[in-house]
Design a protein around this motif. Structure first.
Motif, PDB file in Angstrom:
ATOM      1  N   THR A 162      21.889 -23.855 -54.656  1.00  0.00           N
ATOM      2  CA  THR A 162      21.585 -22.339 -54.994  1.00  0.00           C
ATOM      3  C   THR A 162      23.139 -21.935 -54.465  1.00  0.00           C
ATOM      4  N   GLU A 163      23.291 -20.567 -54.760  1.00  0.00           N
ATOM      5  CA  GLU A 163      24.662 -20.037 -54.101  1.00  0.00           C
ATOM      6  C   GLU A 163      24.508 -19.854 -52.746  1.00  0.00           C
ATOM      7  N   GLU A 164      23.607 -19.624 -52.266  1.00  0.00           N
ATOM      8  CA  GLU A 164      23.375 -19.564 -50.662  1.00  0.00           C
ATOM      9  C   GLU A 164      23.202 -20.948 -50.078  1.00  0.00           C
ATOM     10  N   GLU A 165      22.649 -21.816 -50.595  1.00  0.00           N
ATOM     11  CA  GLU A 165      22.755 -23.173 -50.265  1.00  0.00           C
ATOM     12  C   GLU A 165      24.257 -23.621 -50.090  1.00  0.00           C
ATOM     13  N   ARG A 166      24.867 -23.309 -51.227  1.00  0.00           N
ATOM     14  CA  ARG A 166      26.197 -23.790 -51.011  1.00  0.00           C
ATOM     15  C   ARG A 166      27.168 -23.070 -50.059  1.00  0.00           C
ATOM     16  N   ALA A 167      26.764 -21.809 -49.833  1.00  0.00           N
ATOM     17  CA  ALA A 167      27.707 -21.183 -48.990  1.00  0.00           C
ATOM     18  C   ALA A 167      27.322 -21.655 -47.575  1.00  0.00           C
ATOM     19  N   ASP A 168      25.923 -22.085 -47.269  1.00  0.00           N
ATOM     20  CA  ASP A 168      25.444 -22.494 -46.004  1.00  0.00           C
ATOM     21  C   ASP A 168      26.279 -23.886 -45.797  1.00  0.00           C
ATOM     22  N   ARG A 169      26.457 -24.843 -46.860  1.00  0.00           N
ATOM     23  CA  ARG A 169      27.085 -26.190 -46.657  1.00  0.00           C
ATOM     24  C   ARG A 169      28.598 -25.749 -46.543  1.00  0.00           C
ATOM     25  N   MET A 170      29.183 -24.869 -47.372  1.00  0.00           N
ATOM     26  CA  MET A 170      30.492 -24.546 -47.079  1.00  0.00           C
ATOM     27  C   MET A 170      30.883 -24.028 -45.886  1.00  0.00           C
ATOM     28  N   TRP A 171      30.016 -23.126 -45.231  1.00  0.00           N
ATOM     29  CA  TRP A 171      30.211 -22.796 -43.929  1.00  0.00           C
ATOM     30  C   TRP A 171      30.389 -23.795 -42.984  1.00  0.00           C
ATOM     31  N   ALA A 172      29.472 -24.679 -42.914  1.00  0.00           N
ATOM     32  CA  ALA A 172      29.242 -25.582 -41.772  1.00  0.00           C
ATOM     33  C   ALA A 172      30.398 -26.725 -42.067  1.00  0.00           C
ATOM     34  N   GLU A 173      30.961 -26.713 -43.392  1.00  0.00           N
ATOM     35  CA  GLU A 173      32.300 -27.722 -43.356  1.00  0.00           C
ATOM     36  C   GLU A 173      33.389 -27.078 -42.876  1.00  0.00           C
ATOM     37  N   LEU A 174      33.711 -25.638 -43.069  1.00  0.00           N
ATOM     38  CA  LEU A 174      34.660 -24.948 -42.714  1.00  0.00           C
ATOM     39  C   LEU A 174      34.895 -24.786 -41.153  1.00  0.00           C
ATOM     40  N   ILE A 175      33.720 -24.561 -40.328  1.00  0.00           N
ATOM     41  CA  ILE A 175      33.692 -24.329 -39.114  1.00  0.00           C
ATOM     42  C   ILE A 175      33.996 -25.839 -38.597  1.00  0.00           C
ATOM     43  N   GLN A 176      33.641 -26.942 -38.940  1.00  0.00           N
ATOM     44  CA  GLN A 176      33.980 -28.106 -38.306  1.00  0.00           C
ATOM     45  C   GLN A 176      35.547 -28.364 -38.644  1.00  0.00           C
ATOM     46  N   GLU A 177      36.093 -27.951 -39.901  1.00  0.00           N
ATOM     47  CA  GLU A 177      37.596 -27.920 -39.767  1.00  0.00           C
ATOM     48  C   GLU A 177      38.225 -26.985 -38.967  1.00  0.00           C
ATOM     49  N   VAL A 178      37.794 -25.736 -38.673  1.00  0.00           N
ATOM     50  CA  VAL A 178      38.448 -24.800 -37.932  1.00  0.00           C
ATOM     51  C   VAL A 178      38.146 -25.261 -36.465  1.00  0.00           C
ATOM     52  N   ARG A 179      37.237 -25.964 -36.051  1.00  0.00           N
ATOM     53  CA  ARG A 179      37.140 -26.666 -34.712  1.00  0.00           C
ATOM     54  C   ARG A 179      38.305 -27.363 -34.153  1.00  0.00           C
ATOM     55  N   VAL A 180      38.775 -28.120 -35.166  1.00  0.00           N
ATOM     56  CA  VAL A 180      39.959 -28.857 -35.036  1.00  0.00           C
ATOM     57  C   VAL A 180      41.250 -28.316 -34.763  1.00  0.00           C
ATOM     58  N   ALA A 181      41.478 -27.416 -35.730  1.00  0.00           N
ATOM     59  CA  ALA A 181      42.669 -26.404 -35.671  1.00  0.00           C
ATOM     60  C   ALA A 181      42.653 -25.415 -34.505  1.00  0.00           C
ATOM     61  N   GLN A 182      41.559 -24.966 -34.024  1.00  0.00           N
ATOM     62  CA  GLN A 182      41.325 -24.202 -32.903  1.00  0.00           C
ATOM     63  C   GLN A 182      41.765 -24.706 -31.729  1.00  0.00           C
ATOM     64  N   THR A 183      41.100 -26.075 -31.550  1.00  0.00           N
ATOM     65  CA  THR A 183      41.562 -26.743 -30.440  1.00  0.00           C
ATOM     66  C   THR A 183      43.132 -27.118 -30.098  1.00  0.00           C
ATOM     67  N   GLY A 184      43.808 -27.369 -31.141  1.00  0.00           N
ATOM     68  CA  GLY A 184      45.152 -27.514 -31.232  1.00  0.00           C
ATOM     69  C   GLY A 184      46.149 -26.180 -31.009  1.00  0.00           C
ATOM     70  N   VAL A 185      45.726 -25.261 -31.675  1.00  0.00           N
ATOM     71  CA  VAL A 185      46.486 -23.986 -31.378  1.00  0.00           C
ATOM     72  C   VAL A 185      46.252 -23.306 -30.234  1.00  0.00           C
ATOM     73  N   GLN A 186      44.895 -23.676 -29.431  1.00  0.00           N
ATOM     74  CA  GLN A 186      44.778 -22.898 -28.502  1.00  0.00           C
ATOM     75  C   GLN A 186      45.229 -23.794 -27.099  1.00  0.00           C
ATOM     76  N   ILE A 187      45.235 -25.040 -27.274  1.00  0.00           N
ATOM     77  CA  ILE A 187      46.187 -25.890 -26.262  1.00  0.00           C
ATOM     78  C   ILE A 187      47.835 -25.448 -26.404  1.00  0.00           C
ATOM     79  N   LEU A 188      48.286 -25.318 -27.601  1.00  0.00           N
ATOM     80  CA  LEU A 188      49.707 -25.263 -27.670  1.00  0.00           C
ATOM     81  C   LEU A 188      50.038 -23.820 -27.218  1.00  0.00           C
TER      82      LEU A 188
END
Length: 188
Positions: free
Chosen positions: A24-50
């Motif tokens: 469903t649209e909601e299931e897809r949004a949940d999955r995409m949110w989880a994927e996005l947050i995992q990706e953001v965690r990587v970038a956040q760590t790098g930018v915060q250290i820099l």
């Protein structure tokens, strides 16, 4: 529809290839949110250290001896780092403020855009940081060329190769572009 052993179903084409997810649209949004947050965690760590490192530079004795242009590059770099940090932390704040409001598909789209802008700002921050460090470390005229080479590498890794892969591996109208609001363009 075929059911897999784990209980999920998926659509099959005449050749038996998987063409999409049955969600469903909601299931897809949940999955995409989880994927996005995992990706953001990587970038956040790098930018915060820099960004944290950048904030300390002004308190070093050598900062006062930098040429005016180098001090300007430093200030621009700090501002870019602050903006990148804001954009990459933005999805977390967005999620907290809209959680439970039944707007997850819209939140995913907005968070995805914030993340993309954050990555562009991170690229600019890294570019100006590298320019500053190499200018101070070497004073050589080849520094802009070296920085341009590194930026080209970033652009290749972060944008060109992913866009090429998306184009090469999108094979039909059932595959999605990664955006919950529209399907991908078919491969030509």
């Amino acid at each position: 529809m075929n059911e897999r052993p784990d209980g999920y179903t998926h659509r099959m084409t005449q050749e038996g290839r998987r063409t999409g997810r049955d969600e469903t649209e909601e299931e897809r949004a949940d999955r995409m949110w989880a994927e996005l947050i995992q990706e953001v965690r990587v970038a956040q760590t790098g930018v915060q250290i820099l960004f944290g490192f950048l904030l300390t530079v002004v308190f070093q004795a050598k900062y006062a001896t930098l040429a005016h242009l180098d001090q300007v590059i430093y200030i621009v770099t700090v501002v870019l780092g602050a903006c990148a940090t804001g954009a990459l932390i933005g999805p977390v704040s967005l999620h907290r403020l809209v959680a439970g409001r039944r707007v997850k598909p819209q939140a995913v789209r907005l968070a995805s855009r914030m993340t993309f802008v954050g990555l562009l700002l991170l690229l600019a921050t890294m570019t100006s940081s590298l320019l500053l460090v190499l200018r101070v470390a070497t004073h050589d005229p080849y520094v802009p060329w070296l920085v341009a080479g590194v930026v080209t590498w970033y652009l290749l890794c972060w944008y060109a190769l992913p866009l090429w892969a998306r184009r090469q591996h999108t094979s039909g109208p059932h595959e999605t572009s990664g955006r919950p609001d529209r399907p991908a363009e078919p491969h030509k």
